[in-house]
Design an enzyme around this catalytic site. Structure first.
Site, PDB file in Angstrom:
ATOM      1  N   TYR A 161     -59.249  12.055  -6.587  1.00  0.00           N
ATOM      2  CA  TYR A 161     -57.806  12.056  -6.278  1.00  0.00           C
ATOM      3  C   TYR A 161     -58.185  12.677  -4.629  1.00  0.00           C
ATOM      4  O   TYR A 161     -57.101  11.900  -3.775  1.00  0.00           O
ATOM      5  CB  TYR A 161     -57.082  13.188  -6.825  1.00  0.00           C
ATOM      6  CG  TYR A 161     -55.565  12.025  -6.896  1.00  0.00           C
ATOM      7  CD1 TYR A 161     -55.704  11.020  -6.655  1.00  0.00           C
ATOM      8  CD2 TYR A 161     -54.450  12.972  -6.274  1.00  0.00           C
ATOM      9  CE1 TYR A 161     -54.175  10.558  -6.933  1.00  0.00           C
ATOM     10  CE2 TYR A 161     -53.821  12.070  -6.160  1.00  0.00           C
ATOM     11  CZ  TYR A 161     -53.178  10.876  -6.361  1.00  0.00           C
ATOM     12  OH  TYR A 161     -51.619  10.397  -6.325  1.00  0.00           O
TER      13      TYR A 161
ATOM     14  N   LYS B 121     -50.296  14.091  -1.486  1.00  0.00           N
ATOM     15  CA  LYS B 121     -48.843  14.246  -2.498  1.00  0.00           C
ATOM     16  C   LYS B 121     -47.964  15.464  -2.411  1.00  0.00           C
ATOM     17  O   LYS B 121     -46.797  16.361  -2.748  1.00  0.00           O
ATOM     18  CB  LYS B 121     -48.966  14.218  -4.103  1.00  0.00           C
ATOM     19  CG  LYS B 121     -49.933  12.850  -4.123  1.00  0.00           C
ATOM     20  CD  LYS B 121     -48.404  12.308  -4.443  1.00  0.00           C
ATOM     21  CE  LYS B 121     -49.510  10.319  -4.539  1.00  0.00           C
ATOM     22  NZ  LYS B 121     -47.699   9.684  -4.030  1.00  0.00           N
TER      23      LYS B 121
HETATM   24  P1  NAP Z   1     -48.771  -0.622  -5.312  1.00  0.00           P
HETATM   25  O1  NAP Z   1     -47.787  -1.241  -6.059  1.00  0.00           O
HETATM   26  O2  NAP Z   1     -50.234  -0.519  -4.948  1.00  0.00           O
HETATM   27  O3  NAP Z   1     -47.487   1.029  -4.424  1.00  0.00           O
HETATM   28  C1  NAP Z   1     -48.054   1.148  -3.281  1.00  0.00           C
HETATM   29  C2  NAP Z   1     -47.218   0.582  -2.323  1.00  0.00           C
HETATM   30  O4  NAP Z   1     -47.443   1.582  -0.961  1.00  0.00           O
HETATM   31  C3  NAP Z   1     -47.353  -1.066  -1.880  1.00  0.00           C
HETATM   32  O5  NAP Z   1     -46.355  -1.698  -2.342  1.00  0.00           O
HETATM   33  C4  NAP Z   1     -48.200  -1.091  -0.703  1.00  0.00           C
HETATM   34  O6  NAP Z   1     -48.403  -2.072  -0.144  1.00  0.00           O
HETATM   35  C5  NAP Z   1     -47.023   0.056   0.247  1.00  0.00           C
HETATM   36  N1  NAP Z   1     -48.249   0.483   1.645  1.00  0.00           N
HETATM   37  C6  NAP Z   1     -49.245   0.495   1.411  1.00  0.00           C
HETATM   38  N2  NAP Z   1     -49.766   1.200   2.644  1.00  0.00           N
HETATM   39  C7  NAP Z   1     -48.497   1.143   3.756  1.00  0.00           C
HETATM   40  C8  NAP Z   1     -47.499   1.022   4.981  1.00  0.00           C
HETATM   41  N3  NAP Z   1     -48.620   1.214   5.873  1.00  0.00           N
HETATM   42  N4  NAP Z   1     -46.098   1.407   4.716  1.00  0.00           N
HETATM   43  C9  NAP Z   1     -45.375   0.153   4.285  1.00  0.00           C
HETATM   44  N5  NAP Z   1     -45.864  -0.266   2.662  1.00  0.00           N
HETATM   45  C10 NAP Z   1     -47.697   0.795   2.504  1.00  0.00           C
HETATM   46  O7  NAP Z   1     -49.116   1.013  -6.629  1.00  0.00           O
HETATM   47  P2  NAP Z   1     -48.138   2.351  -7.101  1.00  0.00           P
HETATM   48  O8  NAP Z   1     -49.006   2.835  -8.035  1.00  0.00           O
HETATM   49  O9  NAP Z   1     -47.170   0.777  -7.861  1.00  0.00           O
HETATM   50  O10 NAP Z   1     -47.679   2.961  -6.587  1.00  0.00           O
HETATM   51  C11 NAP Z   1     -46.411   4.007  -5.668  1.00  0.00           C
HETATM   52  C12 NAP Z   1     -46.229   5.531  -5.853  1.00  0.00           C
HETATM   53  O11 NAP Z   1     -46.768   5.585  -6.821  1.00  0.00           O
HETATM   54  C13 NAP Z   1     -47.141   5.457  -5.001  1.00  0.00           C
HETATM   55  O12 NAP Z   1     -47.078   6.238  -4.220  1.00  0.00           O
HETATM   56  C14 NAP Z   1     -48.433   6.526  -5.809  1.00  0.00           C
HETATM   57  O13 NAP Z   1     -49.366   7.308  -5.185  1.00  0.00           O
HETATM   58  C15 NAP Z   1     -47.411   6.659  -6.680  1.00  0.00           C
HETATM   59  N6  NAP Z   1     -48.271   7.249  -8.306  1.00  0.00           N
HETATM   60  C16 NAP Z   1     -48.872   6.099  -8.684  1.00  0.00           C
HETATM   61  C17 NAP Z   1     -49.314   6.482  -9.615  1.00  0.00           C
HETATM   62  C18 NAP Z   1     -50.864   5.475 -10.208  1.00  0.00           C
HETATM   63  O14 NAP Z   1     -51.145   6.121 -11.810  1.00  0.00           O
HETATM   64  N7  NAP Z   1     -50.327   4.410 -10.241  1.00  0.00           N
HETATM   65  C19 NAP Z   1     -49.486   7.886 -10.004  1.00  0.00           C
HETATM   66  C20 NAP Z   1     -48.619   8.961  -9.549  1.00  0.00           C
HETATM   67  C21 NAP Z   1     -47.902   8.408  -8.557  1.00  0.00           C
HETATM   68  P3  NAP Z   1     -49.028  -2.901   0.170  1.00  0.00           P
HETATM   69  O15 NAP Z   1     -49.225  -3.187  -1.545  1.00  0.00           O
HETATM   70  O16 NAP Z   1     -48.647  -4.475   0.029  1.00  0.00           O
HETATM   71  O17 NAP Z   1     -50.492  -2.748   0.613  1.00  0.00           O
END
Ligand code: NAP
Length: 256
Positions: free
Chosen positions: A156, A163
């Site tokens: 990570y 985070k």
């Molecule tokens: P996701 O669907 O890929 O969402 C991440 C989003 O961040 C995407 O919409 C992406 O846009 C956007 N993004 C990246 N760079 C950006 C920028 N410069 N300006 C504006 N938007 C930007 O993945 P997700 O897993 O749902 O992630 C959402 C949150 O949950 C994140 O903070 C992640 O760290 C957190 N999280 C995820 C998990 C997991 O296991 N998936 C667990 C805990 C926490 P594009 O896709 O258009 O690039």
């Protein structure tokens, strides 16, 4: 009548129908909320978000790269013009250059560190600062974290440090905005199969491990993240601010 009838929120971070932000949006729509959306300024990002949100007729659906102040200004200006206020914001955004996640943390580059921190942690501050003046009737802001911000989760790496900064920003923002009746909280989600997760090396192993270790003996469902978001964004959590709530089937309580 839905719990969010008459409430207006901005959702940032929908990439596709597997995004955590979309799971939260669906829960909010189910309770009658009106939602605005942002997407990264690229035709494919716009197409994907538009396809999901358009049936609900959002008044605001705009490109926004959170690294650009002018993009953020435009989005909040548009929300002010379209709705006159905001009741909540969902911040669900993170990014780190792939090599910074592949390489050991000790090798992280200065540029990669700044980029990841800017998008994944500072953006919440920039968003909260612009959202607060629109939250004239009080408000609620949430963001999404992961246990790797508290403990070392090999692989990570840089994102864990982001985070940690994000979760502590939640506490400072909660302090700064509390007297305006604006609450700021965080969901620490268990591992979910999303686009972002694909960039974490050993993600499948991590999910398998969580499966064996959690007290509930399973991984989290998207609907469960949506339900916790409803709680944090709505009246039921009126006395809760600065918190990080683990929605991880109990993974974080087990030491073994
Ligand atoms: P996701 O669907 O890929 O969402 C991440 C989003 O961040 C995407 O919409 C992406 O846009 C956007 N993004 C990246 N760079 C950006 C920028 N410069 N300006 C504006 N938007 C930007 O993945 P997700 O897993 O749902 O992630 C959402 C949150 O949950 C994140 O903070 C992640 O760290 C957190 N999280 C995820 C998990 C997991 O296991 N998936 C667990 C805990 C926490 P594009 O896709 O258009 O690039």
């Amino acid at each position: 009548m839905g719990m969010f009838e008459g409430k207006i929120g901005l959702v940032m971070g929908v990439a596709n129908d597997r995004s955590i932000a979309w799971a939260i949006s669906q829960a909010l729509y189910g309770e009658g909320a009106e939602l605005a959306f942002t997407h990264l300024p690229s035709p494919s990002s716009e197409r994907r978000v538009r396809a999901l949100a358009e049936p609900h007729g959002p008044k605001v659906l705009l490109p926004c790269d959170v690294q650009k102040d002018e993009d953020l200004d435009r989005v909040f200006q548009a929300c002010a013009e379209a709705y006159g206020r905001l009741d909540f914001v969902v911040h669900s955004i993170a990014f780190a250059p792939p090599q910074e996640l592949r390489n050991p943390y000790v090798q992280v580059s200065r540029a990669g560190w700044h980029l990841a921190m800017d998008i994944s942690a500072y953006s919440l501050v920039a968003v909260a600062n612009r959202a607060a003046p629109l939250m004239t009737q009080g408000g609620s802001i949430i963001t999404i974290s992961y246990y790797g911000g508290e403990k070392v989760i090999p692989g990570y790496n840089m994102m864990g440090v982001c985070k940690a900064a994000l979760e502590h920003s939640v506490r400072y923002l909660a302090w700064d905005l509390g007297r305006q009746n604006i609450r700021v909280n965080c969901i620490s989600a268990g591992p979910m199969r999303t686009l972002s997760a694909a960039g974490i090396s050993g993600f499948d192993e991590l999910r398998d491990h969580a499966l064996k270790k959690t007290p509930l003996g399973r991984n989290v469902e998207f609907e469960e993240l949506g339900a916790t978001a409803l709680y944090l964004l709505g009246k039921m959590s009126g006395g809760v601010t600065g918190e990080t709530i683990h929605v991880d089937c109990g993974y974080s309580i087990v030491g073994l």
